[in-house]
Design a protein around this motif. Sequence first.
Motif, short mmCIF file in Angstrom:
data_model
loop_
_atom_site.label_atom_id
_atom_site.label_comp_id
_atom_site.label_asym_id
_atom_site.label_seq_id
_atom_site.Cartn_x
_atom_site.Cartn_y
_atom_site.Cartn_z
N GLU A 82 60.00 56.95 55.47
CA GLU A 82 58.52 57.80 55.36
C GLU A 82 58.54 59.18 56.31
N TRP A 83 59.26 58.96 57.42
CA TRP A 83 59.56 60.05 58.22
C TRP A 83 60.38 60.91 57.76
N TRP B 248 58.64 62.77 54.81
CA TRP B 248 57.66 63.64 55.58
C TRP B 248 58.24 64.97 55.76
N GLU C 119 63.82 57.36 48.80
CA GLU C 119 62.54 56.91 48.52
C GLU C 119 62.54 55.41 48.20
#
Length: 110
Positions: free
Chosen positions: A70-71, A74, A61
């Motif tokens: 981000e992927w 997610w 993060e």
Amino acid sequence: KDLLVDCMQFCQRKKGLEIYAWCIMSNHVHMIIGTNGDSKMEDIIRDFKKFTSHQITKSIEYSQEESRKEWMLWMFKQAGDRNSNNKNYQFWRQDNRPIELSNKPLWIKN
């Protein structure tokens, strides 16, 4: 990998983990481990997985270099949402796939 090694060393010092061999792969870890008897193996593994998952997701993060963060976050979030045992992310598999090794010596026959 450094986070995993640090946690393994912590569990050795504080939890009674005995490590005989380990190999960190790109998407999983192999370990031959035991316990000195102070803690149950399932408690050590639970704590190891919980602590490392928090540390690794936090590291991803806050990373400035990780282009896939981000992927990845997610994906961990999606997996966590599908499992009621999680609060946020699921990083590790729920099962450990343990294999008990015999403590009997293996002899090679000629």
